[in-house]
Design a protein around this motif. Structure first.
Motif, PDB file in Angstrom:
ATOM      1  N   ASP A 110       0.864  -1.182   0.000  1.00 57.50           N
ATOM      2  CA  ASP A 110       0.000   0.000   0.000  1.00 57.50           C
ATOM      3  C   ASP A 110       0.901   1.234   0.000  1.00 57.50           C
ATOM      4  O   ASP A 110       2.087   1.141   0.338  1.00 57.50           O
ATOM      5  CB  ASP A 110      -0.912  -0.012   1.239  1.00 57.50           C
ATOM      6  CG  ASP A 110      -1.914   1.146   1.218  1.00 57.50           C
ATOM      7  OD1 ASP A 110      -2.459   1.425   0.137  1.00 57.50           O
ATOM      8  OD2 ASP A 110      -2.136   1.763   2.277  1.00 57.50           O
ATOM      9  N   LEU A 111       0.349   2.363  -0.406  1.00 56.92           N
ATOM     10  CA  LEU A 111       1.123   3.605  -0.426  1.00 56.92           C
ATOM     11  C   LEU A 111       0.381   4.702   0.315  1.00 56.92           C
ATOM     12  O   LEU A 111      -0.850   4.690   0.387  1.00 56.92           O
ATOM     13  CB  LEU A 111       1.324   4.073  -1.873  1.00 56.92           C
ATOM     14  CG  LEU A 111       2.027   3.143  -2.851  1.00 56.92           C
ATOM     15  CD1 LEU A 111       2.018   3.757  -4.242  1.00 56.92           C
ATOM     16  CD2 LEU A 111       3.453   2.860  -2.409  1.00 56.92           C
ATOM     17  N   GLU A 112       1.124   5.656   0.827  1.00 56.64           N
ATOM     18  CA  GLU A 112       0.516   6.889   1.327  1.00 56.64           C
ATOM     19  C   GLU A 112       1.050   8.032   0.472  1.00 56.64           C
ATOM     20  O   GLU A 112       2.192   8.027   0.029  1.00 56.64           O
ATOM     21  CB  GLU A 112       0.824   7.114   2.809  1.00 56.64           C
ATOM     22  CG  GLU A 112       0.319   6.005   3.733  1.00 56.64           C
ATOM     23  CD  GLU A 112      -1.169   5.688   3.597  1.00 56.64           C
ATOM     24  OE1 GLU A 112      -1.959   6.608   3.331  1.00 56.64           O
ATOM     25  OE2 GLU A 112      -1.532   4.504   3.753  1.00 56.64           O
ATOM     26  N   GLN A 143       3.965   0.716   2.341  1.00 54.48           N
ATOM     27  CA  GLN A 143       3.863  -0.316   3.352  1.00 54.48           C
ATOM     28  C   GLN A 143       3.870  -1.663   2.636  1.00 54.48           C
ATOM     29  O   GLN A 143       3.182  -1.838   1.632  1.00 54.48           O
ATOM     30  CB  GLN A 143       2.565  -0.184   4.150  1.00 54.48           C
ATOM     31  CG  GLN A 143       2.372   1.161   4.811  1.00 54.48           C
ATOM     32  CD  GLN A 143       1.514   2.092   3.989  1.00 54.48           C
ATOM     33  OE1 GLN A 143       1.942   2.625   2.955  1.00 54.48           O
ATOM     34  NE2 GLN A 143       0.279   2.323   4.425  1.00 54.48           N
ATOM     35  N   ASP A 146      -2.693  -0.843   7.180  1.00 52.68           N
ATOM     36  CA  ASP A 146      -3.213  -0.890   5.816  1.00 52.68           C
ATOM     37  C   ASP A 146      -2.786  -2.133   5.047  1.00 52.68           C
ATOM     38  O   ASP A 146      -3.441  -2.526   4.085  1.00 52.68           O
ATOM     39  CB  ASP A 146      -2.801   0.374   5.045  1.00 52.68           C
ATOM     40  CG  ASP A 146      -3.794   1.512   5.261  1.00 52.68           C
ATOM     41  OD1 ASP A 146      -4.868   1.254   5.834  1.00 52.68           O
ATOM     42  OD2 ASP A 146      -3.490   2.638   4.851  1.00 52.68           O
TER      43      ASP A 146
END
Ligand code: AMP
Ligand code: MN
Ligand code: ZN
Length: 753
Positions: free
Chosen positions: A310-312, A327, A437
């Motif tokens: 996952d990315l932010e 992540q 996440d």
């Protein structure tokens, strides 16, 4: 501002008497409803019934004529029509709009009545827009501090994005724009951000797991370097230079580097049989911010059969947006990767990310796929998107929260979803949030696969379809937003405001100014000049620079810096001959205004398009106009008034739709000719709204594939959208919306490549 009550959305929205006192305490703005959500839920249901009912009215023509020959039917229609108009008037009055809908003497008929409704919608939508923008600002604007008594320079000196420029101006700007803010991560980037108005070219120079080798364009550094970076070159010229230089490579340059591999990808046989969900989650968590650790991580990943990603992301203080964090969860370990620190190194992970034998589990990967390409040069072969799985399983909701609750009985808190992910060192709570996440995704991946097989009596068809959908997502190519002479029209059309020639010119000039400056300073257009302020300036056309400042509260730093420049633009707009442009005539006017209209639509075509648009199904209008992801993500900040305003807009639109359904027969019989007459007064050709056109407007829904919501905007699913199940769309139609970015830069005039 109070937060919505959580966990009570399962109850009916209507008040039961025992909770009355409690309700009044909580909610005076939606009397009779538990909370704003219940109100919206009820409202959406009501709107749906109204729309359905209006769709089933007798069809224009013989059918209707027949029914109308019965006095009882006629009377009933009239009394219902009257009620509707009364209700609309009330809503309009509530918003301070002209509302003499029922007063026949003041109206010349259907057309004016219709215009009245359209105008009111404009007013209400605009108000909603302003409120949303305000909410937007409250949440995301870290107020930049200007030193007391500081006189902003007349000309911007803050072109730090051009790495070559002198260090003196850079530090000054930094202080000016970011006094109390997070340091700009862009400053650390080894490779300068390319905001130039040219299409995106993949950032790839090595291609692991290739069955088709990477084109020489990417492997040869020399060729790659030849790009026009000068932002001052007009778009068309930049493109020409660019094409000349790269002619031989055009096809390769814009292709998806893993197109061939993805086209030939087949799911490994073993993955289509039923798995035994492996319970037990990772216990260790490591923060990766060095090259050494990254290499070690890649080695670990290459040995696995699956891992979750996952990315932010951050998009307020950057033109294109920044990937801030990645992540990764294996079944044993969680990793938090600093994608700011390791931005230029992360391509290393392509070895694992493009290995077809390793499944990469994402939840709602649409944006992630874009961000991976844009910032990190990463591609995914063998993606499994649990959001797609959730859709295929027809689960009640498709958000990650819901999957976590459903499969892992974990309650999550989305508090940090909109946090500023650029912050370093990352606070522990944010690390924990980010970790959640992906932490459970490997297990959820097992669960959904098992269910997809069970659902289909052990046959792999449904599971395979999820893999196919996921592959389509990984085939997506990042599209950079491109400015064209027409870009402002798209925004203007969405806003549906009536502007005169001067106002529209100001809007066009401000739009261009904002785009150029935002690219140059690497800021978002929203930071440079929020749309509602741009609207206000173009509407008021202030005579003095001070007037421009007065249109903005708080004054964006770049507006303050360039207020004289802006003032000149407004003056230029004021020099236009003043013409009042009716909303529905704008296309004609705009066509005259934009000499470079490469779409080459005829006046008739443009106008027809406009009319079709204005007869759209209200749901589509609401979706298109209001629920932009960048807005709805701020829903958590909405207060009840804003929610009820949204509801009112929906009602007005729906009523407009009903009225239209009832009355378009009149239009078909020639009332619209009035419009034509007005149009010919300004000396233009006017198309006759053909029967076909009106017919198409009668259809309550355009059949479209259900939108893929990669953002999970405001969760209308909590409003039990099963009420919509009866509509003509596909079964699990959802009310979440296409991310705005999917439109950005897609409709552009770049010559074919
Ligand atoms: P997520 O996949 O939920 O972790 O979200 C990834 C990034 O998308 C976040 O860091 C935000 O920048 C952005 N984002 C998440 N949810 C929303 C939303 N509802 N609206 C807009 N942006 C969002
Ligand atoms: Mn995500
Ligand atoms: Zn996330």
């Amino acid at each position: 501002m109070d937060s919505p009550k959580s966990n009570d959305s399962t109850n009916s929205g209507l008040r039961d008497s025992t909770s009355k006192a409690n309700d009044e305490e909580q909610d005076e703005l939606c009397p009779g409803f538990r909370n704003a959500d219940a109100f919206v839920k009820y409202g959406l249901g009501a709107v749906l019934s109204a729309t359905k009912a209006s769709a089933s009215l007798p069809q224009t023509g013989d059918e209707d004529d027949f029914y109308r020959s019965f006095p009882g039917f006629r009377e009933f229609c009239e009394s219902q029509g009257d009620k509707l108009l009364h209700c609309m008037s009330q809503i309009m009055q509530h918003h301070g709009c002209r509302s003499h809908l029922r007063d026949q003497s003041k109206l010349t008929g259907l057309e004016e009545r219709f215009d009245l409704v359209v105008d009111s919608n404009d007013v209400i939508l605009e108000r909603v827009g302003i409120l949303l923008d305000e909410a937007d600002g409250v949440n995301r604007t870290q107020q930049p501090v200007l030193p007391a008594g500081f006189q902003p320079p007349k000309i911007v000196v803050s072109s730090w994005n051009r790495m070559g420029s002198g260090s003196r101006s850079r530090s000054e700007t930094f202080r000016l724009l970011h006094a109390k803010n997070v340091a700009r991560p862009q400053l650390k980037f080894k490779e300068k951000v390319d905001n130039s108005n040219t299409p995106f070219i993949p950032k790839i120079f090595i291609k692991p797991n290739a069955t088709k080798p990477l084109s020489s364009y990417f492997t040869n550094k020399q060729i790659r370097k030849q790009r026009p970076e000068d932002l001052d070159v007009p778009a068309a010229l930049a493109d020409l230079i660019h094409q000349q230089r790269t002619q031989e490579h055009v096809e390769d340059m814009f292709a998806h580097p893993y197109q061939y591999e993805l086209d030939h990808f087949t799911v490994p046989e073993g993955l289509l049989s039923k798995p035994e969900p492996q319970v037990g989650y990772s216990t260790k968590c490591s923060f990766i911010d060095s090259l050494e650790d990254l290499v070690a991580l890649n080695e670990k990943l290459c040995k696995l059969s699956e891992f979750a990603v996952d990315l932010e992301h951050h998009n307020y203080r950057s033109f294109l947006g920044l990937t801030c964090l990645m992540q990764i969860s294996t079944r044993e370990e969680d990793f938090i990767v600093d994608t700011i620190e390791l931005r230029s190194e992360l391509y290393i992970l392509n070895e694992a990310f493009t290995d077809p034998a390793i499944v990469k589990v994402f939840h709602g990967a649409d944006s992630d796929i874009d961000w991976l390409q844009r910032d990190l040069g990463l591609y995914v072969v063998n993606l499994f998107d649990t959001h797609q799985a959730s859709r295929a399983l027809n689960l009640a909701r498709h958000s990650l929260d819901h999957l976590l609750k459903h499969f892992c009985t974990v309650d999550t808190d989305k508090r940090y979803q909109l946090a500023d992910w650029r912050i370093r060192p990352l606070p522990e709570e944010m690390v924990q949030y980010a970790r959640t996440d992906t932490h459970y995704l490997p297990y959820i991946y097992d669960c959904v696969r098992a269910q997809l097989l069970d659902f289909n009596h052990g046959q792999p068809g449904l599971l395979q379809s999820v893999w196919n959908k996921s592959r389509d997502i990984s085939l997506k190519k990042y599209v950079k937003p491109i400015f064209t002479e027409e870009s402002y029209l798209e925004l203007q059309r969405k806003q549906k405001r009536s502007l005169n020639t001067q106002q529209l010119t100001a809007f066009r000039l401000l739009f261009a100014w904002r785009d150029k400056l935002a690219r140059q300073e690497d800021e978002s257009t929203g930071f440079t000049l929020p749309t509602h302020m741009m609207n206000k300036i173009s509407e008021e056309l202030p005579r003095e620079p001070q007037g421009i400042i007065a249109c903005c509260n708080p004054v964006p730093p770049l507006v303050r810096q360039q207020v004289n420049e802006l003032h000149l633009l407004v003056q230029q707009a004021r020099e236009m001959p003043l013409l009042k442009v009716r909303r529905w005539l704008e296309p004609m006017f705009l066509e005259l205004e934009t000499p470079n209209d490469q779409d080459s639509h005829s006046v008739a075509q443009m106008k027809a398009r406009r009319i079709i648009e204005s007869f759209e199904n209200p749901f589509r209008m609401v979706r298109y106009d209001m629920v932009k992801p960048q807005y709805c993500l701020h829903c958590i900040l909405f207060n009840r008034t804003q929610h009820s305003t949204i509801f009112l807009v929906i009602s007005v639109l729906a009523l407009q739709w009903c009225a239209h359904q009832q009355e378009c027969q009149e239009s078909a019989k020639g009332d619209v000719k009035k419009r034509e007459r007005v149009a010919s007064e300004v000396g233009e050709l006017t198309p006759k709204p053909s029967k076909k056109l009106l017919k198409s407007a009668e259809k309550p829904e355009k059949k479209e594939p259900p939108p893929q919501d990669d953002f999970n905007p405001f969760d209308y699913s909590q409003s039990d959208l099963k009420v919509f199940a009866g509509s003509s769309g596909p079964g699990n139609r959802s009310m979440s919306y296409m991310a705005g970015k999917s439109e950005r830069g897609v409709r552009q005039n770049w010559p074919k490549r």
